[in-house]
Motif scaffolding. Structure first.
Motif, PDB file in Angstrom:
ATOM      1  N   PRO A 175       0.803  -1.219   0.000  1.00 39.85           N
ATOM      2  CA  PRO A 175       0.000   0.000   0.000  1.00 39.85           C
ATOM      3  C   PRO A 175       0.838   1.273   0.000  1.00 39.85           C
ATOM      4  CG  PRO A 175       0.058  -0.952   2.194  1.00 39.85           C
ATOM      5  CD  PRO A 175       0.738  -1.932   1.283  1.00 39.85           C
ATOM      6  N   LEU A 176       0.346   2.287  -0.697  1.00 37.27           N
ATOM      7  CA  LEU A 176       0.914   3.614  -0.572  1.00 37.27           C
ATOM      8  C   LEU A 176       0.577   4.172   0.804  1.00 37.27           C
ATOM      9  CD1 LEU A 176      -0.013   5.064  -4.070  1.00 37.27           C
ATOM     10  CD2 LEU A 176       2.254   4.374  -3.297  1.00 37.27           C
ATOM     11  N   VAL A 177       1.453   5.010   1.319  1.00 34.69           N
ATOM     12  CA  VAL A 177       1.276   5.582   2.655  1.00 34.69           C
ATOM     13  C   VAL A 177       1.178   7.100   2.524  1.00 34.69           C
ATOM     14  CG1 VAL A 177       2.301   5.882   4.936  1.00 34.69           C
ATOM     15  CG2 VAL A 177       2.564   3.696   3.717  1.00 34.69           C
ATOM     16  N   SER A 178       0.159   7.681   3.145  1.00 37.23           N
ATOM     17  CA  SER A 178       0.012   9.134   3.152  1.00 37.23           C
ATOM     18  C   SER A 178       0.751   9.702   4.359  1.00 37.23           C
ATOM     19  CB  SER A 178      -1.468   9.525   3.210  1.00 37.23           C
ATOM     20  OG  SER A 178      -1.597  10.928   3.296  1.00 37.23           O
ATOM     21  N   LEU A 179       1.759  10.540   4.081  1.00 33.72           N
ATOM     22  CA  LEU A 179       2.505  11.171   5.161  1.00 33.72           C
ATOM     23  C   LEU A 179       2.017  12.581   5.446  1.00 33.72           C
ATOM     24  CD1 LEU A 179       6.161   9.998   4.412  1.00 33.72           C
ATOM     25  CD2 LEU A 179       4.513   9.032   6.022  1.00 33.72           C
ATOM     26  N   VAL A 180       1.556  13.280   4.396  1.00 33.22           N
ATOM     27  CA  VAL A 180       0.945  14.600   4.544  1.00 33.22           C
ATOM     28  C   VAL A 180      -0.237  14.650   3.580  1.00 33.22           C
ATOM     29  CG1 VAL A 180       1.235  17.097   4.370  1.00 33.22           C
ATOM     30  CG2 VAL A 180       3.171  15.675   5.084  1.00 33.22           C
ATOM     31  N   ALA A 181      -1.414  14.893   4.100  1.00 30.93           N
ATOM     32  CA  ALA A 181      -2.613  14.932   3.260  1.00 30.93           C
ATOM     33  C   ALA A 181      -2.586  16.163   2.355  1.00 30.93           C
ATOM     34  CB  ALA A 181      -3.863  14.940   4.133  1.00 30.93           C
ATOM     35  N   GLY A 182      -3.364  16.069   1.283  1.00 28.01           N
ATOM     36  CA  GLY A 182      -3.466  17.198   0.367  1.00 28.01           C
ATOM     37  C   GLY A 182      -3.516  16.731  -1.069  1.00 28.01           C
ATOM     38  N   ASN A 183      -3.789  17.678  -1.964  1.00 27.78           N
ATOM     39  CA  ASN A 183      -3.965  17.367  -3.376  1.00 27.78           C
ATOM     40  C   ASN A 183      -3.233  18.427  -4.187  1.00 27.78           C
ATOM     41  OD1 ASN A 183      -4.946  16.894  -5.984  1.00 27.78           O
ATOM     42  ND2 ASN A 183      -6.914  16.180  -5.208  1.00 27.78           N
ATOM     43  N   VAL A 184      -2.334  17.995  -5.091  1.00 28.62           N
ATOM     44  CA  VAL A 184      -1.564  18.946  -5.878  1.00 28.62           C
ATOM     45  C   VAL A 184      -1.314  18.367  -7.267  1.00 28.62           C
ATOM     46  CG1 VAL A 184       0.693  18.076  -5.118  1.00 28.62           C
ATOM     47  CG2 VAL A 184       0.456  20.468  -5.825  1.00 28.62           C
ATOM     48  N   THR A 185      -1.260  19.248  -8.252  1.00 31.28           N
ATOM     49  CA  THR A 185      -0.992  18.845  -9.636  1.00 31.28           C
ATOM     50  C   THR A 185       0.222  19.592 -10.155  1.00 31.28           C
ATOM     51  OG1 THR A 185      -3.328  18.374 -10.081  1.00 31.28           O
ATOM     52  CG2 THR A 185      -1.914  18.785 -11.987  1.00 31.28           C
ATOM     53  N   GLY A 186       1.088  18.878 -10.852  1.00 33.17           N
ATOM     54  CA  GLY A 186       2.269  19.506 -11.430  1.00 33.17           C
ATOM     55  C   GLY A 186       3.130  18.483 -12.138  1.00 33.17           C
ATOM     56  N   PRO A 187       4.156  18.932 -12.845  1.00 32.43           N
ATOM     57  CA  PRO A 187       5.096  18.008 -13.487  1.00 32.43           C
ATOM     58  C   PRO A 187       5.906  17.259 -12.431  1.00 32.43           C
ATOM     59  CG  PRO A 187       5.264  20.227 -14.408  1.00 32.43           C
ATOM     60  CD  PRO A 187       4.468  20.330 -13.155  1.00 32.43           C
ATOM     61  N   ILE A 188       6.237  16.027 -12.727  1.00 28.91           N
ATOM     62  CA  ILE A 188       7.020  15.224 -11.796  1.00 28.91           C
ATOM     63  C   ILE A 188       8.472  15.177 -12.252  1.00 28.91           C
ATOM     64  CG2 ILE A 188       6.449  13.040 -12.959  1.00 28.91           C
ATOM     65  CD1 ILE A 188       6.430  11.756 -10.148  1.00 28.91           C
ATOM     66  N   VAL A 189       9.381  15.346 -11.297  1.00 29.75           N
ATOM     67  CA  VAL A 189      10.811  15.276 -11.565  1.00 29.75           C
ATOM     68  C   VAL A 189      11.462  14.439 -10.469  1.00 29.75           C
ATOM     69  CG1 VAL A 189      10.902  17.509 -12.750  1.00 29.75           C
ATOM     70  CG2 VAL A 189      11.314  17.409 -10.279  1.00 29.75           C
ATOM     71  N   GLY A 190      12.745  14.138 -10.658  1.00 33.19           N
ATOM     72  CA  GLY A 190      13.486  13.451  -9.608  1.00 33.19           C
ATOM     73  C   GLY A 190      13.818  12.023  -9.945  1.00 33.19           C
TER      74      GLY A 190
END
Length: 315
Positions: A175-190
Protein backbone atom coordinates in the motif's frame (compact mmCIF):
# COMPACT_ATOMS: atom_id res chain seq x y z
CA UNK A 1 -3.68 21.32 -18.12
CA UNK A 2 -3.37 24.11 -15.56
CA UNK A 3 -2.10 27.51 -16.61
CA UNK A 4 1.62 27.95 -16.02
CA UNK A 5 2.65 24.37 -16.74
CA UNK A 6 5.09 23.91 -19.58
CA UNK A 7 3.78 21.30 -22.01
CA UNK A 8 6.50 18.70 -22.49
CA UNK A 9 7.10 17.02 -25.85
CA UNK A 10 5.84 13.44 -26.05
CA UNK A 11 7.95 10.82 -27.81
CA UNK A 12 6.33 8.53 -30.37
CA UNK A 13 4.54 5.43 -29.14
CA UNK A 14 6.48 2.13 -29.00
CA UNK A 15 5.04 -0.63 -31.17
CA UNK A 16 5.97 -4.23 -31.86
CA UNK A 17 8.57 -4.35 -34.61
CA UNK A 18 10.10 -1.01 -33.65
CA UNK A 19 13.84 -0.58 -33.11
CA UNK A 20 15.32 -0.06 -29.65
CA UNK A 21 18.75 1.50 -29.25
CA UNK A 22 20.94 0.18 -26.44
CA UNK A 23 23.49 2.48 -24.82
CA UNK A 24 25.79 2.25 -21.82
CA UNK A 25 26.08 5.79 -20.50
CA UNK A 26 27.69 5.27 -17.10
CA UNK A 27 29.52 2.29 -15.65
CA UNK A 28 30.39 -0.65 -17.90
CA UNK A 29 28.37 -3.85 -18.12
CA UNK A 30 29.77 -6.40 -15.67
CA UNK A 31 27.34 -9.27 -16.22
CA UNK A 32 27.29 -10.12 -19.91
CA UNK A 33 24.90 -13.04 -19.36
CA UNK A 34 22.26 -10.70 -17.94
CA UNK A 35 22.85 -8.29 -20.82
CA UNK A 36 22.50 -11.06 -23.43
CA UNK A 37 19.35 -12.35 -21.75
CA UNK A 38 17.78 -8.89 -21.96
CA UNK A 39 18.68 -8.50 -25.61
CA UNK A 40 17.13 -11.87 -26.46
CA UNK A 41 13.93 -11.12 -24.53
CA UNK A 42 13.46 -7.86 -26.40
CA UNK A 43 13.94 -9.69 -29.67
CA UNK A 44 11.47 -12.35 -28.59
CA UNK A 45 8.96 -9.58 -27.90
CA UNK A 46 9.26 -8.48 -31.52
CA UNK A 47 11.71 -5.58 -31.27
CA UNK A 48 14.76 -4.89 -33.39
CA UNK A 49 17.93 -4.00 -31.49
CA UNK A 50 20.44 -1.35 -32.51
CA UNK A 51 23.66 -1.34 -30.49
CA UNK A 52 25.64 1.71 -29.53
CA UNK A 53 29.25 1.53 -30.59
CA UNK A 54 30.44 1.58 -26.98
CA UNK A 55 27.61 -0.40 -25.40
CA UNK A 56 29.90 -3.24 -24.25
CA UNK A 57 33.09 -1.20 -23.82
CA UNK A 58 35.07 -1.26 -20.60
CA UNK A 59 36.94 1.86 -19.59
CA UNK A 60 37.32 1.28 -15.87
CA UNK A 61 34.79 3.16 -13.75
CA UNK A 62 32.91 4.19 -16.90
CA UNK A 63 32.36 2.26 -20.09
CA UNK A 64 34.13 4.79 -22.36
CA UNK A 65 35.25 8.45 -22.28
CA UNK A 66 32.41 10.99 -21.92
CA UNK A 67 32.56 12.20 -25.53
CA UNK A 68 32.22 8.67 -26.89
CA UNK A 69 29.30 7.80 -24.62
CA UNK A 70 27.60 11.05 -25.59
CA UNK A 71 28.15 10.25 -29.26
CA UNK A 72 26.40 6.90 -28.81
CA UNK A 73 23.41 8.66 -27.29
CA UNK A 74 23.29 11.40 -29.93
CA UNK A 75 23.50 8.82 -32.72
CA UNK A 76 20.42 7.09 -31.30
CA UNK A 77 18.49 10.37 -31.28
CA UNK A 78 19.55 11.06 -34.86
CA UNK A 79 18.65 7.57 -36.10
CA UNK A 80 15.13 7.82 -37.52
CA UNK A 81 14.63 4.06 -37.08
CA UNK A 82 15.16 4.16 -33.31
CA UNK A 83 11.92 4.62 -31.36
CA UNK A 84 13.27 3.96 -27.86
CA UNK A 85 16.66 4.42 -26.20
CA UNK A 86 17.18 1.89 -23.41
CA UNK A 87 20.00 2.19 -20.90
CA UNK A 88 21.87 -1.01 -20.12
CA UNK A 89 22.69 0.19 -16.58
CA UNK A 90 23.43 3.26 -14.48
CA UNK A 91 26.31 2.97 -12.06
CA UNK A 92 28.14 6.27 -12.08
CA UNK A 93 29.42 8.95 -14.43
CA UNK A 94 26.32 9.57 -16.55
CA UNK A 95 26.33 13.33 -16.05
CA UNK A 96 29.87 13.59 -17.44
CA UNK A 97 28.39 13.22 -20.94
CA UNK A 98 26.15 16.30 -20.63
CA UNK A 99 28.60 18.89 -22.04
CA UNK A 100 28.78 16.85 -25.24
CA UNK A 101 25.03 16.58 -25.82
CA UNK A 102 23.14 18.83 -28.24
CA UNK A 103 19.87 19.43 -26.42
CA UNK A 104 18.39 21.33 -29.36
CA UNK A 105 18.93 18.35 -31.67
CA UNK A 106 17.41 16.07 -29.03
CA UNK A 107 14.38 18.35 -28.75
CA UNK A 108 13.80 18.03 -32.48
CA UNK A 109 14.12 14.24 -32.38
CA UNK A 110 12.24 13.08 -29.27
CA UNK A 111 12.51 9.39 -28.35
CA UNK A 112 11.41 7.25 -25.45
CA UNK A 113 14.34 7.17 -23.00
CA UNK A 114 14.15 4.66 -20.16
CA UNK A 115 16.34 3.94 -17.14
CA UNK A 116 16.85 4.61 -13.45
CA UNK A 117 19.67 4.76 -10.91
CA UNK A 118 22.35 7.13 -12.28
CA UNK A 119 20.28 7.51 -15.46
CA UNK A 120 18.10 9.76 -13.25
CA UNK A 121 20.41 12.68 -14.00
CA UNK A 122 19.93 12.20 -17.76
CA UNK A 123 16.14 11.83 -17.52
CA UNK A 124 15.80 15.14 -15.71
CA UNK A 125 18.33 16.95 -17.92
CA UNK A 126 16.48 15.86 -21.07
CA UNK A 127 13.24 17.17 -19.62
CA UNK A 128 14.76 20.46 -18.44
CA UNK A 129 16.85 21.26 -21.51
CA UNK A 130 15.09 19.41 -24.35
CA UNK A 131 11.56 19.54 -22.89
CA UNK A 132 10.85 15.86 -23.60
CA UNK A 133 9.07 13.38 -21.36
CA UNK A 134 11.42 10.62 -20.19
CA UNK A 135 10.78 7.45 -18.21
CA UNK A 136 12.13 6.47 -14.81
CA UNK A 137 11.69 2.80 -15.61
CA UNK A 138 13.28 -0.39 -16.88
CA UNK A 139 16.82 -1.02 -18.09
CA UNK A 140 18.17 -3.98 -20.04
CA UNK A 141 18.83 -5.99 -16.85
CA UNK A 142 15.09 -5.90 -16.09
CA UNK A 143 14.18 -7.79 -19.24
CA UNK A 144 14.42 -11.31 -17.86
CA UNK A 145 12.08 -14.16 -17.02
CA UNK A 146 11.91 -13.52 -13.26
CA UNK A 147 10.90 -9.87 -13.59
CA UNK A 148 7.38 -9.50 -12.15
CA UNK A 149 4.62 -8.85 -14.73
CA UNK A 150 3.77 -5.66 -12.82
CA UNK A 151 6.99 -4.06 -14.08
CA UNK A 152 6.28 -4.87 -17.73
CA UNK A 153 2.62 -3.84 -17.40
CA UNK A 154 3.69 -0.47 -16.01
CA UNK A 155 6.33 0.01 -18.67
CA UNK A 156 4.18 -0.77 -21.69
CA UNK A 157 1.17 1.11 -20.29
CA UNK A 158 3.33 4.25 -20.32
CA UNK A 159 5.23 3.69 -23.58
CA UNK A 160 2.86 1.69 -25.80
CA UNK A 161 -0.56 3.21 -25.08
CA UNK A 162 -1.98 6.73 -25.11
CA UNK A 163 -4.52 6.08 -22.36
CA UNK A 164 -5.04 9.06 -20.06
CA UNK A 165 -5.60 9.81 -17.31
CA UNK A 166 -3.76 6.78 -15.91
CA UNK A 167 -3.48 5.85 -12.25
CA UNK A 168 -0.11 4.54 -11.12
CA UNK A 169 -0.93 1.81 -8.64
CA UNK A 170 1.40 -0.21 -6.47
CA UNK A 171 1.30 -4.01 -6.74
CA UNK A 172 -1.14 -5.80 -4.41
CA UNK A 173 -0.21 -5.94 -0.73
CA UNK A 174 2.12 -2.95 -1.09
CA UNK A 175 0.00 0.00 0.00
CA UNK A 176 0.91 3.61 -0.57
CA UNK A 177 1.28 5.58 2.66
CA UNK A 178 0.01 9.13 3.15
CA UNK A 179 2.50 11.17 5.16
CA UNK A 180 0.94 14.60 4.54
CA UNK A 181 -2.61 14.93 3.26
CA UNK A 182 -3.47 17.20 0.37
CA UNK A 183 -3.96 17.37 -3.38
CA UNK A 184 -1.56 18.95 -5.88
CA UNK A 185 -0.99 18.84 -9.64
CA UNK A 186 2.27 19.51 -11.43
CA UNK A 187 5.10 18.01 -13.49
CA UNK A 188 7.02 15.22 -11.80
CA UNK A 189 10.81 15.28 -11.56
CA UNK A 190 13.49 13.45 -9.61
CA UNK A 191 14.38 9.84 -9.03
CA UNK A 192 17.55 8.50 -7.47
CA UNK A 193 18.63 10.68 -4.55
CA UNK A 194 22.38 10.37 -5.11
CA UNK A 195 22.05 11.37 -8.76
CA UNK A 196 19.83 14.33 -7.90
CA UNK A 197 22.31 15.65 -5.34
CA UNK A 198 25.20 15.20 -7.77
CA UNK A 199 23.61 17.77 -10.12
CA UNK A 200 23.71 20.56 -7.52
CA UNK A 201 26.11 23.36 -8.34
CA UNK A 202 26.38 22.30 -11.98
CA UNK A 203 24.74 23.80 -15.08
CA UNK A 204 22.42 20.77 -15.01
CA UNK A 205 21.11 21.28 -11.47
CA UNK A 206 17.64 19.85 -11.01
CA UNK A 207 14.80 22.39 -11.15
CA UNK A 208 12.06 21.60 -8.64
CA UNK A 209 10.13 24.88 -8.90
CA UNK A 210 6.44 24.06 -9.04
CA UNK A 211 7.26 20.37 -9.45
CA UNK A 212 6.38 17.20 -7.57
CA UNK A 213 9.65 15.64 -6.43
CA UNK A 214 10.26 11.88 -6.53
CA UNK A 215 12.99 10.43 -4.28
CA UNK A 216 14.31 6.86 -4.13
CA UNK A 217 17.67 5.39 -3.16
CA UNK A 218 19.66 2.16 -2.94
CA UNK A 219 22.32 0.76 -0.61
CA UNK A 220 22.94 4.00 1.25
CA UNK A 221 23.35 4.26 5.05
CA UNK A 222 21.15 6.69 6.91
CA UNK A 223 24.02 9.05 7.71
CA UNK A 224 24.58 9.47 3.95
CA UNK A 225 20.85 10.01 3.38
CA UNK A 226 20.95 12.69 6.09
CA UNK A 227 23.78 14.44 4.25
CA UNK A 228 21.92 14.34 0.94
CA UNK A 229 18.62 15.58 2.34
CA UNK A 230 20.43 18.38 4.15
CA UNK A 231 22.11 19.46 0.92
CA UNK A 232 18.86 19.50 -1.04
CA UNK A 233 17.19 21.44 1.75
CA UNK A 234 19.95 24.05 1.87
CA UNK A 235 19.81 24.34 -1.93
CA UNK A 236 16.13 25.28 -1.65
CA UNK A 237 14.88 22.28 -3.60
CA UNK A 238 12.33 21.29 -0.96
CA UNK A 239 10.99 24.84 -0.64
CA UNK A 240 10.63 25.08 -4.42
CA UNK A 241 8.63 21.90 -4.99
CA UNK A 242 4.90 21.52 -4.37
CA UNK A 243 4.74 17.91 -3.21
CA UNK A 244 6.73 14.75 -2.59
CA UNK A 245 6.58 11.14 -3.73
CA UNK A 246 8.85 8.91 -1.71
CA UNK A 247 9.90 5.64 -3.26
CA UNK A 248 11.83 2.84 -1.67
CA UNK A 249 15.26 2.96 -0.12
CA UNK A 250 16.30 -0.48 -1.34
CA UNK A 251 18.88 -2.31 0.79
CA UNK A 252 19.56 0.86 2.77
CA UNK A 253 21.29 0.56 6.12
CA UNK A 254 20.22 2.01 9.45
CA UNK A 255 22.74 4.34 11.08
CA UNK A 256 22.65 5.52 14.69
CA UNK A 257 19.25 3.89 15.12
CA UNK A 258 17.79 6.17 12.45
CA UNK A 259 16.06 4.82 9.34
CA UNK A 260 15.36 6.31 5.92
CA UNK A 261 11.70 6.72 6.93
CA UNK A 262 12.76 8.55 10.09
CA UNK A 263 14.73 11.03 8.01
CA UNK A 264 11.88 11.60 5.55
CA UNK A 265 9.58 12.39 8.46
CA UNK A 266 12.14 14.72 10.03
CA UNK A 267 13.09 16.66 6.89
CA UNK A 268 9.96 16.68 4.74
CA UNK A 269 6.80 16.14 6.81
CA UNK A 270 7.18 19.48 8.68
CA UNK A 271 7.03 21.31 5.34
CA UNK A 272 3.34 20.41 5.15
CA UNK A 273 3.32 19.59 1.43
CA UNK A 274 1.25 16.70 0.06
CA UNK A 275 3.33 13.54 0.32
CA UNK A 276 2.98 9.80 -0.19
CA UNK A 277 5.58 7.14 0.44
CA UNK A 278 6.27 3.48 -0.36
CA UNK A 279 5.86 3.86 -4.12
CA UNK A 280 7.34 0.90 -6.00
CA UNK A 281 10.28 2.51 -7.77
CA UNK A 282 13.75 2.23 -9.16
CA UNK A 283 15.90 -0.37 -7.48
CA UNK A 284 13.11 -2.32 -5.83
CA UNK A 285 11.76 -5.66 -7.02
CA UNK A 286 8.62 -3.91 -8.22
CA UNK A 287 9.11 -0.91 -10.49
CA UNK A 288 6.44 1.61 -11.38
CA UNK A 289 7.08 3.60 -14.55
CA UNK A 290 7.32 7.30 -13.71
CA UNK A 291 7.14 9.73 -16.67
CA UNK A 292 9.57 12.52 -15.82
CA UNK A 293 8.16 15.84 -17.03
CA UNK A 294 4.57 14.63 -17.36
CA UNK A 295 1.82 16.34 -15.40
CA UNK A 296 0.52 14.24 -12.52
CA UNK A 297 -1.99 14.74 -9.75
CA UNK A 298 -0.85 13.65 -6.33
CA UNK A 299 -3.80 13.10 -4.02
CA UNK A 300 -2.08 12.28 -0.78
CA UNK A 301 -5.39 12.27 1.08
CA UNK A 302 -6.72 9.39 -1.00
CA UNK A 303 -3.23 7.94 -1.65
CA UNK A 304 -3.46 8.12 -5.43
CA UNK A 305 -1.04 9.19 -8.12
CA UNK A 306 -2.57 9.92 -11.53
CA UNK A 307 -0.81 10.75 -14.78
CA UNK A 308 -3.07 13.38 -16.30
CA UNK A 309 -1.88 13.16 -19.90
CA UNK A 310 -0.76 10.53 -22.35
CA UNK A 311 3.03 10.15 -22.17
CA UNK A 312 3.55 9.15 -25.80
CA UNK A 313 2.05 10.34 -29.07
CA UNK A 314 0.85 8.35 -32.04
CA UNK A 315 3.37 10.16 -34.22
Amino acid sequence: MREGFRIAIKPTILREGDSIGLVTLGSPILNMDTYSTGVQMLRNQGFNIIFGRYVTSFGGIVSAPPRERAMDLMNMFLNANVKMILATRGGTGVQSIFPYLNFDVIRRNPKIVSGYSDITALLNALYQYSNIITFHSLMIADFRSDTPPYNFNQFFAATSTTAAPRVIENPPNMPLVSLVAGNVTGPIVGGNLTSIVNTLGTPYEIDTRGKILLIEEVSAPSNTIYRYLSQLSLAGKFNDCVGFIIGQCTNCLTSYGTTFDDLIRAFLVPLGKPMISNLATGHGYYKATIPIGATVTLNATNRTLTVMESTVSVG
